[in-house]
Design an enzyme around this catalytic site. Structure first.
Site, PDB file in Angstrom:
ATOM      1  CD  GLU A  46      13.316   0.780   9.542  1.00  0.00           C
ATOM      2  OE1 GLU A  46      13.809   1.739  10.175  1.00  0.00           O
ATOM      3  OE2 GLU A  46      13.794  -0.362   9.566  1.00  0.00           O
ATOM      4  CD  GLU A  52      10.647  13.087  10.522  1.00  0.00           C
ATOM      5  OE1 GLU A  52       9.482  12.661  10.585  1.00  0.00           O
ATOM      6  OE2 GLU A  52      11.606  12.411  10.120  1.00  0.00           O
ATOM      7  CE  LYS A  95      -1.835   2.984   2.157  1.00  0.00           C
ATOM      8  NZ  LYS A  95      -1.579   4.395   1.757  1.00  0.00           N
ATOM      9  CB  CYS A 106      13.572   8.980   7.824  1.00  0.00           C
ATOM     10  SG  CYS A 106      14.549   7.776   6.943  1.00  0.00           S
TER      11      CYS A 106
HETATM   12  P1  NAD Z   1       2.694   8.857   7.071  1.00  0.00           P
HETATM   13  O1  NAD Z   1       2.902   8.180   8.363  1.00  0.00           O
HETATM   14  O2  NAD Z   1       1.721   9.958   6.992  1.00  0.00           O
HETATM   15  O3  NAD Z   1       2.217   7.823   5.947  1.00  0.00           O
HETATM   16  C1  NAD Z   1       2.991   6.720   5.612  1.00  0.00           C
HETATM   17  C2  NAD Z   1       2.083   5.641   5.059  1.00  0.00           C
HETATM   18  O4  NAD Z   1       1.205   5.195   6.083  1.00  0.00           O
HETATM   19  C3  NAD Z   1       1.198   6.096   3.904  1.00  0.00           C
HETATM   20  O5  NAD Z   1       1.120   5.050   2.962  1.00  0.00           O
HETATM   21  C4  NAD Z   1      -0.150   6.317   4.587  1.00  0.00           C
HETATM   22  O6  NAD Z   1      -1.236   6.171   3.713  1.00  0.00           O
HETATM   23  C5  NAD Z   1      -0.131   5.199   5.621  1.00  0.00           C
HETATM   24  N1  NAD Z   1      -1.016   5.398   6.770  1.00  0.00           N
HETATM   25  C6  NAD Z   1      -1.413   6.568   7.342  1.00  0.00           C
HETATM   26  N2  NAD Z   1      -2.232   6.325   8.388  1.00  0.00           N
HETATM   27  C7  NAD Z   1      -2.349   4.984   8.490  1.00  0.00           C
HETATM   28  C8  NAD Z   1      -3.051   4.115   9.384  1.00  0.00           C
HETATM   29  N3  NAD Z   1      -3.794   4.577  10.363  1.00  0.00           N
HETATM   30  N4  NAD Z   1      -2.937   2.794   9.186  1.00  0.00           N
HETATM   31  C9  NAD Z   1      -2.164   2.288   8.211  1.00  0.00           C
HETATM   32  N5  NAD Z   1      -1.497   3.050   7.321  1.00  0.00           N
HETATM   33  C10 NAD Z   1      -1.575   4.389   7.471  1.00  0.00           C
HETATM   34  O7  NAD Z   1       4.153   9.274   6.610  1.00  0.00           O
HETATM   35  P2  NAD Z   1       4.522  10.142   5.350  1.00  0.00           P
HETATM   36  O8  NAD Z   1       4.114  11.517   5.737  1.00  0.00           O
HETATM   37  O9  NAD Z   1       4.033   9.545   4.097  1.00  0.00           O
HETATM   38  O10 NAD Z   1       6.107  10.008   5.323  1.00  0.00           O
HETATM   39  C11 NAD Z   1       6.924  10.849   6.004  1.00  0.00           C
HETATM   40  C12 NAD Z   1       7.395  10.189   7.277  1.00  0.00           C
HETATM   41  O11 NAD Z   1       8.053   8.963   7.002  1.00  0.00           O
HETATM   42  C13 NAD Z   1       8.407  11.012   8.018  1.00  0.00           C
HETATM   43  O12 NAD Z   1       8.084  11.041   9.370  1.00  0.00           O
HETATM   44  C14 NAD Z   1       9.709  10.269   7.815  1.00  0.00           C
HETATM   45  O13 NAD Z   1      10.674  10.455   8.788  1.00  0.00           O
HETATM   46  C15 NAD Z   1       9.249   8.876   7.743  1.00  0.00           C
HETATM   47  N6  NAD Z   1      10.230   8.053   7.039  1.00  0.00           N
HETATM   48  C16 NAD Z   1      10.979   7.168   7.777  1.00  0.00           C
HETATM   49  C17 NAD Z   1      11.938   6.402   7.161  1.00  0.00           C
HETATM   50  C18 NAD Z   1      12.768   5.422   7.952  1.00  0.00           C
HETATM   51  O14 NAD Z   1      13.288   4.512   7.352  1.00  0.00           O
HETATM   52  N7  NAD Z   1      12.896   5.567   9.244  1.00  0.00           N
HETATM   53  C19 NAD Z   1      12.133   6.512   5.789  1.00  0.00           C
HETATM   54  C20 NAD Z   1      11.357   7.407   5.065  1.00  0.00           C
HETATM   55  C21 NAD Z   1      10.392   8.169   5.719  1.00  0.00           C
END
Ligand code: NAD
Length: 509
Positions: A274, A405, A199, A308
């Site tokens: 992650e 962040e 997803k 991230c």
């Molecule tokens: P997000 O948490 O808003 O969304 C990530 C994914 O989760 C999307 O596909 C979203 O549709 C899904 N999602 C949202 N709510 C959900 C729920 N209740 N249940 C299941 N799935 C759900 O994150 P984002 O804004 O897309 O990405 C940015 C974030 O990702 C930043 O905080 C960044 O640090 C983090 N990130 C971490 C890493 C790592 O490896 N640590 C790598 C890249 C990004």
């Protein structure tokens, strides 16, 4: 569609290969259920409409999970040789390589990333991850264990363990490395014998949808990989709650990670999370500043800060503080903002107006509280979601811009007066994803690295991720590790087989 491409003025949109917008369900490209709404896909560099994708419902997710479950339970999948699972991944790698330019352009258009970056990093990473984990498929093994039975019954006992695949894996990915993250979940899962439902982020689903077409072409068995698109609170939540999903591998924000971990508890799903970071870039007084200054700038401004592991807190020893902040601010002021395919652009837009406004709000509130913007500090441009590369000084440890962040091109600089403050300041964050230390003093570097509470510490470099090196966070930055042998552990569980060998059977030998 014959509108000129903002990606490359010489290309028309019709020449950028768009995926059909169909999901991959049970080995077929299909539409979503009739009740599913559509999500507009907008170009981050202009705000213009590109296309729509399905907002899948719980019924679509159920369809995908059932297909993955049937495939996992099938005799054909269970008896497939590990080398043949690896061959599927290799075939997909070849297809992505064949379509590398098209995928690089699509990724750039959808996410706003620089085309030079999608060409040099995103797509090559996806290809290498497939090949790396293809190699692992035939090297997964358990162990032989000597037993010390309490009952001495004259028999001989033996035990061994096998690493068993978890089952159906839900892979949920964020917007910042869309294709790379999808492969990062899919490749180790398939290598281990799991089946997958992906997803992608609703902000950047296009390359994952195109991946579905290539997975079909590569000849994956029906149901081995399924792709659904949609919102997190609908499709994402349905995947996390589905009782037949045995593991969730999630990359995204800490807030969503916490929600997912709680939602996974009733069915005891395994999770790899992650999450976010607030990583320090630490510059010691003896550092080679010709490397440390551009290194610190790249640590925060690459991918417009939407990484991230971005070095968003710049901790500088007092003796070189002025020189470092002046150098990083100079770089910030000269970086050219532009659309992904603009060959002059060095920094692209943020993913959405919402994200740009969040970044702007955090910076504005810190300026109101007394921070100083040595460079940047504002939105820029008439169209698209650009934010100036920003260097903030006079920040306090309590300001939200220092604690949260930001996920934008904003770095907060702090002067370190006493070496004894260093470890305390570096660890003064709820996150623990990464850190970098810049110094010529190797002894000090290693001793400091030892004290930093983070999953990865880089010495004289930043953001070097390698498929062979475990990656993940401590504290609020996550649970578990990806990459390397840790990824294999994360998609398998040991099964112990214990047997009694009756010595009587030895009669005649
Ligand atoms: P997000 O948490 O808003 O969304 C990530 C994914 O989760 C999307 O596909 C979203 O549709 C899904 N999602 C949202 N709510 C959900 C729920 N209740 N249940 C299941 N799935 C759900 O994150 P984002 O804004 O897309 O990405 C940015 C974030 O990702 C930043 O905080 C960044 O640090 C983090 N990130 C971490 C890493 C790592 O490896 N640590 C790598 C890249 C990004």
């Amino acid at each position: 569609m014959k509108q000129a491409s903002v990606l490359n003025p010489d290309l028309t949109m019709s020449e950028i290969r768009m995926p059909e917008g169909l999901l991959l369900l049970d080995g077929k490209l299909s539409g979503a259920s009739p009740s599913a709404r559509r999500i507009d896909v907008l170009n981050p560099a202009t705000g213009e409409f590109i296309t729509t994708i399905p907002a899948c419902t719980a019924a679509d997710v159920d369809h995908a999970v059932m297909a993955a479950h049937r495939c996992f339970e099938s005799q054909a999948w269970q008896s497939m040789r590990p080398l043949d699972r690896g061959r599927l991944l290799e075939r997909l790698a070849l297809l992505i390589e064949e379509h590398a330019e098209e995928l690089a352009q699509l990724e750039s258009l959808d996410s706003g990333k620089l085309l030079s970056v999608t060409r040099m990093i995103d797509i090559p990473f996806a290809i290498e991850a497939l090949r790396y984990f293809a190699g692992w498929s035939s090297k997964i093994s358990g162990e032989y264990i000597a037993l010390s039975p309490l009952v001495q019954d004259g028999a001989s006992y033996r035990a061994y363990t096998e690493r068993k695949p978890m089952g159906v894996v839900g892979g949920i990915t964020p917007w910042n490395f869309p294709l790379g993250q999808a492969i990062q979940k899919l490749a180790p899962a398939i290598a281990c014998g799991c089946t997958v439902v992906l997803k992608p982020s609703e902000e950047t689903s296009l390359t994952t949808l195109r991946l579905g077409e290539l997975i079909l072409e590569a000849g994956f068995p029906a149901g081995a990989v399924n792709i659904v698109t949609g919102y997190g609170h609908d499709a994402g939540a349905a995947l996390v709650e589905h009782p037949l999903v045995r593991k969730i591998s999630f990359t995204g924000s800490t807030a969503t990670g916490q929600r997912i971990w709680a939602a996974a508890a009733p069915t005891m799903k395994r999770v790899t999370l992650e999450l976010g970071g607030k990583s320090p870039t630490i510059i010691l007084a003896d550092a080679d500043l010709t490397r440390a200054v551009p290194g610190a700038a790249a640590a925060i401004f690459s991918n417009s800060g939407q990484i991230c592991t971005a070095g968003s807190r710049l901790l500088i020893e007092a003796a070189v503080y002025e020189e470092v902040i002046a150098g990083v601010a100079d770089i910030a002021r000269t970086l050219k903002l532009g659309a992904g395919a603009d060959p002059q652009a060095q920094i692209g837009p943020l993913i959405s107006a919402r994200q740009r406004d969040r970044v702007a709000g955090l910076v504005r509130s810190s300026l109101d509280e007394g921070a100083v913007a040595l460079a940047g500090g504002d939105m820029i441009g008439e169209a698209g979601w650009f934010y100036q590369p920003t260097v903030l000084t006079e920040v306090s440890r309590e300001m939200p811009v220092m604690r949260e962040e930001v996920f934008g091109p904003v770095v907060c600089a702090l002067r370190i007066e006493e070496p004894s403050q260093l470890v305390d300041l570096a660890n003064d964050t709820p996150y623990g994803l990464a850190a970098s230390i810049w110094t010529r003093d190797l002894e000090r570097a290693h001793l400091l690295a030892d004290r930093i509470d983070a999953g990865t510490v880089w010495l004289n470099t930043h953001n070097v991720l390698d498929l062979a090196v475990p990656f993940g966070g401590r504290k609020l930055s996550g649970v578990g590790r990806e990459f390397g042998s840790e990824a294999i552990q994360a998609y398998t569980e040991p099964k112990a087989v214990c047997m009694r060998l009756d010595r009587g059977a030895m009669v005649g030998y």
